[in-house]
Design an enzyme around this catalytic site. Structure first.
Site, PDB file in Angstrom:
ATOM      1  CG  LEU A   1      21.041  -5.398   0.693  1.00  0.00           C
ATOM      2  CD1 LEU A   1      21.306  -3.980   1.111  1.00  0.00           C
ATOM      3  CD2 LEU A   1      20.175  -5.529  -0.386  1.00  0.00           C
TER       4      LEU A   1
ATOM      5  CG  ASN B   1       2.878  -1.459  -7.005  1.00  0.00           C
ATOM      6  OD1 ASN B   1       3.908  -0.755  -7.420  1.00  0.00           O
ATOM      7  ND2 ASN B   1       3.043  -2.280  -6.207  1.00  0.00           N
TER       8      ASN B   1
ATOM      9  NE  ARG C   1       4.276   7.659  -0.430  1.00  0.00           N
ATOM     10  CZ  ARG C   1       3.295   7.462   0.604  1.00  0.00           C
ATOM     11  NH1 ARG C   1       3.432   7.822   1.957  1.00  0.00           N
ATOM     12  NH2 ARG C   1       2.270   6.916   0.143  1.00  0.00           N
TER      13      ARG C   1
ATOM     14  NE  ARG D   1      -4.140  -0.497  -0.672  1.00  0.00           N
ATOM     15  CZ  ARG D   1      -3.274   0.119  -1.565  1.00  0.00           C
ATOM     16  NH1 ARG D   1      -3.205  -0.724  -2.526  1.00  0.00           N
ATOM     17  NH2 ARG D   1      -2.379   0.867  -1.121  1.00  0.00           N
TER      18      ARG D   1
ATOM     19  CG  ASP E   1       2.248   5.040  -2.921  1.00  0.00           C
ATOM     20  OD1 ASP E   1       1.416   3.979  -3.247  1.00  0.00           O
ATOM     21  OD2 ASP E   1       1.793   6.004  -2.357  1.00  0.00           O
TER      22      ASP E   1
ATOM     23  CG  HIS F   1      -0.520  -4.873  -6.450  1.00  0.00           C
ATOM     24  ND1 HIS F   1      -0.085  -3.733  -5.645  1.00  0.00           N
ATOM     25  CD2 HIS F   1      -1.666  -4.877  -6.261  1.00  0.00           C
ATOM     26  CE1 HIS F   1      -0.875  -3.057  -5.315  1.00  0.00           C
ATOM     27  NE2 HIS F   1      -1.962  -3.691  -5.433  1.00  0.00           N
TER      28      HIS F   1
ATOM     29  NE  ARG G   1      -5.527  -0.875  -6.419  1.00  0.00           N
ATOM     30  CZ  ARG G   1      -4.873   0.374  -6.363  1.00  0.00           C
ATOM     31  NH1 ARG G   1      -5.310   1.364  -7.042  1.00  0.00           N
ATOM     32  NH2 ARG G   1      -4.086   0.443  -5.273  1.00  0.00           N
TER      33      ARG G   1
HETATM   34  C1  IPE Z   1       2.152   3.012   1.518  1.00  0.00           C
HETATM   35  O1  IPE Z   1       1.452   3.069   0.571  1.00  0.00           O
HETATM   36  C2  IPE Z   1       1.948   1.593   2.093  1.00  0.00           C
HETATM   37  C3  IPE Z   1       2.939   0.727   1.138  1.00  0.00           C
HETATM   38  C4  IPE Z   1       3.727   1.140   0.277  1.00  0.00           C
HETATM   39  C5  IPE Z   1       2.770  -0.649   1.619  1.00  0.00           C
HETATM   40  P1  IPE Z   1      -0.050   3.342   0.565  1.00  0.00           P
HETATM   41  O2  IPE Z   1      -0.520   3.609  -0.865  1.00  0.00           O
HETATM   42  O3  IPE Z   1      -0.686   2.150   1.295  1.00  0.00           O
HETATM   43  O4  IPE Z   1      -0.117   4.617   1.516  1.00  0.00           O
HETATM   44  P2  IPE Z   1      -1.332   5.640   1.451  1.00  0.00           P
HETATM   45  O5  IPE Z   1      -2.731   5.019   1.798  1.00  0.00           O
HETATM   46  O6  IPE Z   1      -1.364   6.286   0.193  1.00  0.00           O
HETATM   47  O7  IPE Z   1      -1.050   6.700   2.503  1.00  0.00           O
HETATM   48  C1  IPE Z   2       2.092   0.264  -3.576  1.00  0.00           C
HETATM   49  O1  IPE Z   2       1.255   0.891  -4.447  1.00  0.00           O
HETATM   50  C2  IPE Z   2       1.735  -0.900  -3.217  1.00  0.00           C
HETATM   51  C3  IPE Z   2       1.169  -1.428  -1.922  1.00  0.00           C
HETATM   52  C4  IPE Z   2       0.375  -0.548  -1.043  1.00  0.00           C
HETATM   53  C5  IPE Z   2       0.830  -2.853  -1.628  1.00  0.00           C
HETATM   54  P1  IPE Z   2      -0.512   1.006  -4.411  1.00  0.00           P
HETATM   55  O2  IPE Z   2      -1.308   0.136  -4.607  1.00  0.00           O
HETATM   56  O3  IPE Z   2      -0.672   1.984  -3.276  1.00  0.00           O
HETATM   57  O4  IPE Z   2      -0.736   2.029  -5.740  1.00  0.00           O
HETATM   58  P2  IPE Z   2      -1.478   3.605  -5.916  1.00  0.00           P
HETATM   59  O5  IPE Z   2      -1.057   4.378  -4.466  1.00  0.00           O
HETATM   60  O6  IPE Z   2      -2.952   3.226  -5.691  1.00  0.00           O
HETATM   61  O7  IPE Z   2      -1.216   3.770  -7.170  1.00  0.00           O
HETATM   62 MG    MG Z   3      -0.616   4.067  -2.609  1.00  0.00          MG
END
Ligand code: IPE
Ligand code: IPE
Ligand code: MG
Length: 240
Positions: free
Chosen positions: A130, A21, A187, A70, A19, A36, A32
């Site tokens: 792995l 990105n 996490r 999204r 999480d 990713h 964004r």
């Molecule tokens: C969790 O991250 C899902 C993935 C990493 C694919 P999110 O950013 O989507 O989770 P929430 O929305 O903050 O709970």
């Molecule tokens: C996790 O990063 C990647 C995916 C859920 C695909 P986020 O896109 O959720 O990044 P933040 O939480 O907005 O920083």
């Molecule tokens: Mg996120």
């Protein structure tokens, strides 16, 4: 005294919620999608780190059932990245003796992505190092719902008797059938939630949360997580 990683117990199965990105990109004034992209580079590196470290299973949350909400632009960018990184991952997996497996409902993806996923699994299935598990279009409630549906159908067809259903039966209907439960959940980016990830499988897993944003995750962060795991007193389930 600094503890050495070689004296540490390596968890058999590490689950990862990558999480941060978006925040990583925002801090740099970037879109964004670039966060990713950098996140995919970090995934590739982490697969190599995990393969070297002796971990048997690494399960990474790549795209949740909720992530379809999204923006169209962001979802589209993520799909393009899947397409690109699936090809790269095949090379990384082959070079590191890694077996790739996907959990989640792949049927919602475009045909070429489904084919790419199937190919990744079949071309790496005989690798013995792995097992790298990617959770895509994955949500724990969706996984359990799909499992219950199949189990109910098998009951209706007379293949399973309701009164003989055990925890092992339920487990065998999950996408993760046959895999050991995760010992450690990592996490990144500081959020204190499970976000619909492996709810059944994480019942007794140690949880490690780091403020590090996913694209910054590296060997040092990996080692910090393993060290923290080793400091835990794994007393659970009534053990004294
Ligand atoms: C969790 O991250 C899902 C993935 C990493 C694919 P999110 O950013 O989507 O989770 P929430 O929305 O903050 O709970
Ligand atoms: C996790 O990063 C990647 C995916 C859920 C695909 P986020 O896109 O959720 O990044 P933040 O939480 O907005 O920083
Ligand atoms: Mg996120």
């Amino acid at each position: 005294m600094e503890q050495k990683l070689e004296n540490m117990v390596v968890p058999r199965h590490i689950a990862l919620i990558l999480d941060g990105n978006g925040r990583w990109a925002k801090r740099r004034g970037l879109p964004r999608s670039l966060g990713h992209k950098q996140g995919c580079v970090a995934v590739e590196k982490t697969v190599e780190i995990a393969a070297r470290s002796g971990v048997e299973y690494l399960t990474v949350y790549g795209f949740s059932t909720e992530n379809w909400k999204r923006s169209e632009e962001e979802v589209g960018a993520l799909m393009q990245l899947f397409r690109y990184y699936m090809v790269r991952l095949l090379k990384v997996a082959s070079a590191n003796n890694v077996r790739v497996r996907m959990v989640g409902d792949r049927t919602r993806f475009a045909k070429d992505i489904i084919e790419g996923i199937n190919r990744l699994e079949s071309e790496t299935e005989n690798n013995t190092g792995l097992t790298f598990v990617i959770a895509v279009n994955y949500g724990s409630r969706d996984e359990i719902t799909r499992a219950v549906r199949r189990l109910a159908a098998d009951c209706a067809a007379g293949q399973v008797k309701a009164e003989t259903i055990t925890e092992q039966t339920v487990e065998s209907y999950l996408d993760t059938a046959g895999m050991p439960d995760p010992d450690l959940l990592i996490r990144t980016s500081g959020e204190l939630r499970l976000s619909n990830y492996l709810l059944w499988q994480l019942a007794y897993t140690e949880i490690y949360i780091t403020d590090c944003l996913w694209p910054d995750f590296n060997q040092e962060e990996w080692e910090k997580a393993i060290l923290a795991y080793n400091k835990r007193n794994r007393r659970f389930g009534g053990a004294k």
